[in-house]
Design a protein around this motif. Structure first.
Motif, PDB file in Angstrom:
ATOM      1  N   SER A 118       0.827  -1.203   0.000  1.00 23.86           N
ATOM      2  CA  SER A 118       0.000   0.000   0.000  1.00 23.86           C
ATOM      3  C   SER A 118       0.866   1.260   0.000  1.00 23.86           C
ATOM      4  N   LEU A 173      -2.835   2.183  -3.559  1.00 23.59           N
ATOM      5  CA  LEU A 173      -4.062   1.461  -3.225  1.00 23.59           C
ATOM      6  C   LEU A 173      -4.159   1.266  -1.706  1.00 23.59           C
ATOM      7  N   SER A 174      -5.317   0.892  -1.236  1.00 21.07           N
ATOM      8  CA  SER A 174      -5.532   0.711   0.196  1.00 21.07           C
ATOM      9  C   SER A 174      -5.072  -0.674   0.643  1.00 21.07           C
ATOM     10  N   SER A 215      -7.533  -3.235  -0.469  1.00 20.15           N
ATOM     11  CA  SER A 215      -7.438  -3.550  -1.900  1.00 20.15           C
ATOM     12  C   SER A 215      -6.363  -4.597  -2.155  1.00 20.15           C
ATOM     13  N   TRP A 216      -5.240  -4.461  -1.454  1.00 18.63           N
ATOM     14  CA  TRP A 216      -4.169  -5.443  -1.619  1.00 18.63           C
ATOM     15  C   TRP A 216      -4.548  -6.792  -1.023  1.00 18.63           C
ATOM     16  N   MET A 267      -7.413  -8.124  -1.377  1.00 23.16           N
ATOM     17  CA  MET A 267      -8.156  -8.783  -2.457  1.00 23.16           C
ATOM     18  C   MET A 267      -7.224  -9.247  -3.577  1.00 23.16           C
ATOM     19  N   ILE A 268      -6.228  -8.424  -3.924  1.00 23.63           N
ATOM     20  CA  ILE A 268      -5.308  -8.773  -5.011  1.00 23.63           C
ATOM     21  C   ILE A 268      -4.455  -9.985  -4.641  1.00 23.63           C
ATOM     22  N   PHE A 278     -12.929 -10.247  -0.311  1.00 25.93           N
ATOM     23  CA  PHE A 278     -13.503  -8.942  -0.642  1.00 25.93           C
ATOM     24  C   PHE A 278     -14.122  -8.302   0.599  1.00 25.93           C
ATOM     25  N   GLY A 331     -11.333  -7.370   3.027  1.00 23.09           N
ATOM     26  CA  GLY A 331     -10.638  -6.154   2.601  1.00 23.09           C
ATOM     27  C   GLY A 331     -11.420  -4.898   2.928  1.00 23.09           C
ATOM     28  N   ILE A 332     -12.718  -4.933   2.663  1.00 21.96           N
ATOM     29  CA  ILE A 332     -13.572  -3.784   2.983  1.00 21.96           C
ATOM     30  C   ILE A 332     -13.591  -3.550   4.499  1.00 21.96           C
ATOM     31  N   ASP A 344     -10.351  -1.825   5.696  1.00 16.77           N
ATOM     32  CA  ASP A 344     -10.310  -0.403   5.347  1.00 16.77           C
ATOM     33  C   ASP A 344     -11.256   0.420   6.219  1.00 16.77           C
TER      34      ASP A 344
END
Length: 206
Positions: A38, A43-44, A47-48, A50-51, A77, A80-81, A84
């Motif tokens: 990050s 990106l947050s 987000s990472w 999820m990747i 997903f 990750g949310i 954050d």
């Protein structure tokens, strides 16, 4: 009812992850990798999550020689949310400055990670690829969760160091106690869960 426990488990897990990051003492090697990516790339953190989950999903599929467990991406997903959101709330609330406050965040975070992971895993609803990899390593090595988790953490520790993630005393604590706490919480959480969800668990924590 088990889906309620799944959501509760993810909620607890993401709060625990966010607390360890917020403590500024170093977080788990995997989460340190996410924070490093990050900071270095953008990106947050979520987000990472999820990747990297997508990459691990493919890795798990190759090891098991099965179709990818796509539902695991849904879990990643949501995770990750959750990370954050919790990080946003924690940073807007307070930033720990005293060592005592930092260690309180770290220890509580570690406990919540173990409890949250055990809770959502025992619902048997698509674990995130990292936790699926832990199960795979446990089965392949014929060992317990502590050893499997620790081996995986050591690999991510090397990657986090390369990307200058937040490695510190808390990281060492996570590597030493992460798998241990999960191994403790699994049977305790199973007994509680089976009182509400009338189906036997097939988890093996031997």
């Amino acid at each position: 009812m088990k889906y309620v426990f799944f959501c509760v488990g993810i909620l607890i897990l993401t709060l625990g992850i966010s607390l360890t990051i917020h403590s500024d003492l170093g977080t788990s090697p995997f989460d340190a990798l996410l924070v490093g990516l990050s900071v270095q790339v953008g990106l947050s953190v979520g987000s990472w999550e999820m990747i990297i989950a997508l990459l691990l999903l493919c890795c798990n599929s190759l090891i098991l020689r099965r179709r990818p467990e796509v539902l695991g991406l849904l879990t990643a997903f949501v995770t990750g949310i959750g990370i954050d959101i919790w990080l946003f709330l924690l940073h807007s609330w307070t930033v720990p400055e005293l060592w005592l406050t930092k260690w309180a965040c770290m220890v509580i975070g570690l406990i919540l990670i173990g409890l949250g992971t055990a809770t959502y895993l025992l619902t048997h609803f698509a674990p995130i690829p990292l936790d699926r990899l832990t199960l795979i390593v446990q089965e392949l090595m014929r060992t317990n969760l502590f050893v499997a988790r620790t081996c995986i953490y050591l690999i991510f520790l090397g990657l986090a160091l390369i990307l200058k993630g937040p490695i510190g005393m808390g990281t060492i604590l996570t590597v030493c106690l992460g798998g241990f706490l999960l191994n403790i919480f699994m049977p305790l959480t199973r007994r509680i869960l089976e009182r509400f969800v009338q189906q036997p668990s097939s988890w093996s924590d031997s």
